[in-house]
Design an enzyme around this catalytic site. Structure first.
Site, mmCIF file in Angstrom:
data_model
loop_
_atom_site.group_PDB
_atom_site.id
_atom_site.type_symbol
_atom_site.label_atom_id
_atom_site.label_comp_id
_atom_site.label_asym_id
_atom_site.label_seq_id
_atom_site.Cartn_x
_atom_site.Cartn_y
_atom_site.Cartn_z
ATOM 1 N N SER A 239 0.866 -1.191 0.000
ATOM 2 C CA SER A 239 0.000 0.000 0.000
ATOM 3 C C SER A 239 0.891 1.226 0.000
ATOM 4 O O SER A 239 2.059 1.147 0.411
ATOM 5 C CB SER A 239 -0.857 0.003 1.265
ATOM 6 N N TYR B 214 -1.734 0.012 10.866
ATOM 7 C CA TYR B 214 -1.838 -0.430 9.459
ATOM 8 C C TYR B 214 -0.535 -0.117 8.730
ATOM 9 O O TYR B 214 -0.003 -0.958 8.000
ATOM 10 C CB TYR B 214 -3.023 0.259 8.783
#
Ligand SMILES: NC(=O)c1ccc[n+]([C@@H]2O[C@H](COP(=O)([O-])OP(=O)(O)OC[C@H]3O[C@@H](n4cnc5c(N)ncnc54)[C@H](OP(=O)(O)O)[C@@H]3O)[C@@H](O)[C@H]2O)c1
Length: 240
Positions: free
Chosen positions: A139, A152
């Protein structure tokens, strides 16, 4: 000359929705044979039924036995495994007062531990046969941090570091390792978010899952001497 993917075999985790589903559809159109996995058997079977050559093994990818079962299922189904898309993941973010530590621990198991287990299991096989391609879905959150995203961020930084070290370890073995690092993509990842938070994250527009699938195919189709180790893909109008 792009690599011909026709008749190659790919295993896709998180294939029941979003990016994984789009990757399955794209690689199917390239003539690949697919193994699809996620927990939602019904969704996977519907997707497989719409494709030319896909088989389903449903289950939780954090189950320690699952990577070996998937590898064996691919070999039984098609006699070989060429590509692994380590894509299943979840995102929980929030301020310190808001986060649920058990949900965070679940995210670490899925985004990090399961990625490691799948990678080591399938790379051992790739080393035996002297070829293979592993792509981990990272990501933009694996390249830069944001307040409230720390946990995250940590999982995706781990995926980036792991991918890069594996790529170097495997240089010269015939095995390629890469990551795809999407910015915001319109998927089920945000299903549990409040409308306000969703508006914030999508304010610069969101990519479609198909945009990431096309990027994955681009990585896979590079000729043997060429490796794209990481592909960062963001919405044009998002100032990230
Ligand atoms: N959407 C974005 O903006 C974005 C941006 C950057 C990176 N990513 C990454 O892209 C990847 C795919 O996410 P997505 O956006 O496509 O979200 P999604 O639509 O929610 O897809 C997540 C997939 O993972 C599967 N999954 C979740 N928990 C699982 C578990 N315990 N065991 C097995 N499978 C599990 C889900 O299937 P089941 O529920 O059926 O198990 C689903 O197929 C993730 O790694 C995510 O971090 C997404």
């Amino acid at each position: 000359m792009v690599v011909d993917l026709n008749n190659k075999v790919a295993l896709i985790t998180g294939a029941s929705s979003g990016i994984g589903k789009a990757i399955a559809q794209d690689l199917d159109s390239a003539g690949m044979k697919l193994i699809l996995t996620a927990r939602s058997q019904d969704k996977l079977e519907q997707i497989a039924a719409s494709l030319n050559n896909a088989r389903v093994l449903a289950g939780g990818i954090t189950d320690a036995e699952m990577p070996q079962q998937l590898l064996e299922f691919a070999l039984e189904s098609y006699g070989k495994l060429d590509v692994v898309l380590n894509n299943a993941g979840m995102m929980t973010v929030g301020a310190i007062e808001e986060v649920n530590i058990d949900t965070i621990a679940q995210m670490v198991r899925l985004n990090v531990e399961a990625v490691y287990r799948m990678a080591y299991t399938t790379l051992k096989h790739f080393k035996k046969i002297g070829s293979g391609f592993l792509i981990n879905t990272s990501s933009i959150a694996g390249l830069k941090t944001m307040p409230t995203y720390g946990a995250y961020n940590g999982t995706k930084y781990a995926v980036e570091a792991f991918t890069d070290a594996l790529r170097m370890e495997l240089a010269g073995t015939g095995i390629k390792v890469a990551s795809v690092a999407p910015g915001t993509v319109d998927t089920g990842l945000y299903d549990s978010w409040t409308e306000e938070n969703k508006d914030y994250i999508t304010s610069g527009g969101a990519l479609l899952p198909e945009d990431i699938a096309r990027s994955v195919r681009f990585i896979l189709e590079q000729p043997d001497p060429v490796l794209i180790p990481r592909l960062l893909v963001v919405p044009t109008n998002q100032p990230v």
